[in-house]
Write a protein that holds these residues in place. Structure first.
Motif, PDB file in Angstrom:
ATOM      1  N   THR A 273       0.822  -1.219   0.000  1.00 45.29           N
ATOM      2  CA  THR A 273       0.000   0.000   0.000  1.00 45.29           C
ATOM      3  C   THR A 273       0.853   1.265   0.000  1.00 45.29           C
ATOM      4  O   THR A 273       0.546   2.239  -0.693  1.00 45.29           O
ATOM      5  CB  THR A 273      -0.931   0.008   1.228  1.00 45.29           C
ATOM      6  OG1 THR A 273      -0.147  -0.214   2.417  1.00 45.29           O
ATOM      7  CG2 THR A 273      -1.976  -1.077   1.118  1.00 45.29           C
ATOM      8  N   ILE A 274       1.953   1.266   0.774  1.00 41.10           N
ATOM      9  CA  ILE A 274       2.821   2.448   0.803  1.00 41.10           C
ATOM     10  C   ILE A 274       3.447   2.702  -0.567  1.00 41.10           C
ATOM     11  O   ILE A 274       3.558   3.854  -1.017  1.00 41.10           O
ATOM     12  CB  ILE A 274       3.908   2.280   1.888  1.00 41.10           C
ATOM     13  CG1 ILE A 274       3.265   2.322   3.285  1.00 41.10           C
ATOM     14  CG2 ILE A 274       4.973   3.364   1.764  1.00 41.10           C
ATOM     15  CD1 ILE A 274       4.241   2.014   4.414  1.00 41.10           C
ATOM     16  N   VAL A 275       3.837   1.619  -1.260  1.00 42.46           N
ATOM     17  CA  VAL A 275       4.427   1.775  -2.597  1.00 42.46           C
ATOM     18  C   VAL A 275       3.418   2.388  -3.562  1.00 42.46           C
ATOM     19  O   VAL A 275       3.747   3.320  -4.320  1.00 42.46           O
ATOM     20  CB  VAL A 275       4.929   0.411  -3.122  1.00 42.46           C
ATOM     21  CG1 VAL A 275       5.246   0.500  -4.613  1.00 42.46           C
ATOM     22  CG2 VAL A 275       6.160  -0.023  -2.355  1.00 42.46           C
ATOM     23  N   GLY A 280       1.593   7.159  -6.543  1.00 40.03           N
ATOM     24  CA  GLY A 280       0.614   8.126  -7.022  1.00 40.03           C
ATOM     25  C   GLY A 280       0.929   9.554  -6.626  1.00 40.03           C
ATOM     26  O   GLY A 280       0.665  10.489  -7.388  1.00 40.03           O
ATOM     27  N   ILE A 281       1.525   9.739  -5.430  1.00 44.65           N
ATOM     28  CA  ILE A 281       1.795  11.094  -4.955  1.00 44.65           C
ATOM     29  C   ILE A 281       3.107  11.644  -5.526  1.00 44.65           C
ATOM     30  O   ILE A 281       3.163  12.771  -6.019  1.00 44.65           O
ATOM     31  CB  ILE A 281       1.826  11.115  -3.418  1.00 44.65           C
ATOM     32  CG1 ILE A 281       0.456  10.730  -2.856  1.00 44.65           C
ATOM     33  CG2 ILE A 281       2.253  12.488  -2.904  1.00 44.65           C
ATOM     34  CD1 ILE A 281       0.414  10.622  -1.352  1.00 44.65           C
ATOM     35  N   VAL A 282       4.160  10.836  -5.465  1.00 44.75           N
ATOM     36  CA  VAL A 282       5.485  11.311  -5.880  1.00 44.75           C
ATOM     37  C   VAL A 282       5.648  11.218  -7.401  1.00 44.75           C
ATOM     38  O   VAL A 282       5.944  12.201  -8.071  1.00 44.75           O
ATOM     39  CB  VAL A 282       6.595  10.517  -5.164  1.00 44.75           C
ATOM     40  CG1 VAL A 282       7.966  10.990  -5.624  1.00 44.75           C
ATOM     41  CG2 VAL A 282       6.454  10.657  -3.655  1.00 44.75           C
ATOM     42  N   CYS A 283       5.452  10.007  -7.931  1.00 46.32           N
ATOM     43  CA  CYS A 283       5.665   9.804  -9.370  1.00 46.32           C
ATOM     44  C   CYS A 283       4.483  10.275 -10.209  1.00 46.32           C
ATOM     45  O   CYS A 283       4.642  10.546 -11.401  1.00 46.32           O
ATOM     46  CB  CYS A 283       5.929   8.327  -9.648  1.00 46.32           C
ATOM     47  SG  CYS A 283       7.349   7.667  -8.751  1.00 46.32           S
ATOM     48  N   LYS A 284       3.305  10.361  -9.601  1.00 44.83           N
ATOM     49  CA  LYS A 284       2.089  10.787 -10.293  1.00 44.83           C
ATOM     50  C   LYS A 284       1.823   9.960 -11.557  1.00 44.83           C
ATOM     51  O   LYS A 284       1.417  10.483 -12.588  1.00 44.83           O
ATOM     52  CB  LYS A 284       2.172  12.273 -10.660  1.00 44.83           C
ATOM     53  CG  LYS A 284       2.266  13.192  -9.454  1.00 44.83           C
ATOM     54  CD  LYS A 284       2.307  14.654  -9.862  1.00 44.83           C
ATOM     55  CE  LYS A 284       2.382  15.556  -8.633  1.00 44.83           C
ATOM     56  NZ  LYS A 284       2.437  16.992  -9.004  1.00 44.83           N
TER      57      LYS A 284
END
Length: 423
Positions: A273-275, A280-284
């Motif tokens: 889940t963290i990955v 989604g947040i960092v790499c978008k």
């Protein structure tokens, strides 16, 4: 030309040649010399020599087209029709792909013919053979979802039967055995894929040593396909490994609850889940809603750990966890309905397999909402309605897993077919 004449007209004879209506000048007067030279240069048709294949058609060249003023370049000096058509089709296909045209409609023999905008395009037999050989690497691992679906559906059915006390004496190892067997099937599929890759590389090396080698042309087709196959195999392998580790930890937790905490049991799922949230947040690389769904999964696990491991049952009720799970399932259902509706109004272009898979996903998510509501005691029936809700849980649980898994299998096979036909 008459309106009902198709865009591509096939002449009779031993070799089939297709003439394209959108490539034939429609002026009623002869073309100027400059435009004629531009047309001839664009189509790469040599002129002013004798034909090398006069037996291709039994009707005159202009008679099959009809109408006055249609004067395509004369056929003198044409290469053999089979070679001319293959070169032209391949060139046209590459041009359309470069321009972003991907919505070809499959038709014809062996799936090698595509129609786009009234133009019939044939993939050369050599290109089709190279793609088919390269995709032998991907073919075995496309069955991973089907294998997992069968194993997990049986395990979930047995687990639901034990949880509802329908089969209370059932040992836990029997419940997990079908799921573990499916993981064994995944390993076999990856071994078959690795053997296919080794065989393909060996044949490519042998072909590269030949004097008439076409490897410098073939690699344009097979290298992207091999990269896609290896990436898919790596993703499925890592995902199945994470799930298998979670199953082992859950088995230990159920058999000996005091030996491992629920937070430790969730370790593989924490990582997963963290990955996805970070991706989604960092790499978008995915939509915000997808990251939000994974955030809700993380929240549900966190609440369950606080309730069970830290004794916060009075603060965190079961209904709170159920509400979070229903919220993420409802969000997933809304996304699926939006995509299917977008296809109906023409906003999205889904294939038949993708549309069917969307229906399976939507049905699975709706049934999962009902299942979670029943398991969380959120559904209370009137006294007049006498239903065995525990039996409904046993029936619904494997159906939810089967629909979701089979939908994923359809999407995977559809991607395989698309790569085979379009590269």
């Amino acid at each position: 030309l008459e309106d009902d004449i198709p865009a591509a007209v096939a002449t009779r004879g031993p070799s089939r040649q297709l003439f394209y209506r959108d490539r034939i000048p429609s002026q009623n007067t002869s073309l100027p010399s400059e435009l004629s030279r531009e047309y001839i240069a664009r189509t790469n048709i040599p002129l002013n020599t004798e034909s090398t294949d006069s037996s291709d058609s039994s009707v005159p060249y202009n008679e099959g087209l009809g109408g006055e003023g249609l004067h395509p370049p004369p056929p003198q000096g044409l290469p053999p029709p089979k070679q001319l058509h293959a070169d032209y089709s391949h060139w046209l296909h590459k041009n359309q792909v470069a321009q972003g045209h991907h919505n070809f409609v499959v038709g014809g023999a062996h799936g090698r013919y595509r129609d786009y905008g009234g133009t019939l395009v044939e993939v050369p037999e050599e290109v089709y053979a190279v793609r088919k050989a390269a995709l032998t690497v991907l073919d075995p691992i496309t069955f991973c979802w089907l294998i997992l679906t069968i194993g997990f559906s049986v395990s979930v059915a047995l687990g639901a039967a034990k949880w509802t006390s329908k089969m209370a004496s059932l040992p836990y190892w029997i419940i997990f055995l079908p799921a573990w067997t499916s993981h064994g099937g995944i390993v076999i599929m990856h071994i078959l894929s690795a053997r296919a890759l080794s065989k393909f590389i060996s044949e490519a090396n042998e072909n590269r040593q030949r004097q008439d080698s076409t490897d410098h042309l073939d690699r344009v087709e097979y290298l992207p396909l091999l990269q896609r196959s290896l990436k898919f195999g790596l993703k499925t392998g890592v995902l199945c490994l994470i799930i298998f580790i979670f199953e082992v930890l859950l088995f230990i937790r159920l058999c000996r609850p005091s030996s491992i905490s629920l937070a430790e049991t969730y370790i593989p799922l924490w990582i997963l889940t963290i990955v996805f949230i970070g991706n989604g947040i960092v790499c978008k690389s995915q939509h915000f809603l997808h990251s939000l769904i994974w955030a809700l999964v993380f929240t549900a696990m966190l609440l369950s750990v606080l309730r069970i491991d830290y004794g916060m049952a009075d603060i965190i009720l079961t209904s709170h966890i159920v509400m979070v799970i229903i919220a993420l399932l409802a969000m997933a259902s809304g996304i699926l309905i939006y995509i299917i509706h977008g296809h109906q109004i023409g906003y999205y272009k889904l294939t038949e397999s993708q549309l069917t898979a969307g229906g399976f996903y939507s049905t699975s998510s709706f049934l999962a909402i009902i299942l979670v509501a029943i398991m969380g005691d959120a559904v209370v029936l009137p006294e007049l309605i006498q239903l065995d809700l525990l039996l409904i849980i046993v029936i619904l649980a494997p159906i939810v897993v089967a629909l979701a898994g089979f939908g994923a299998y359809l999407v995977t096979r559809d991607e395989f077919d698309r790569l085979l036909k379009y590269g």
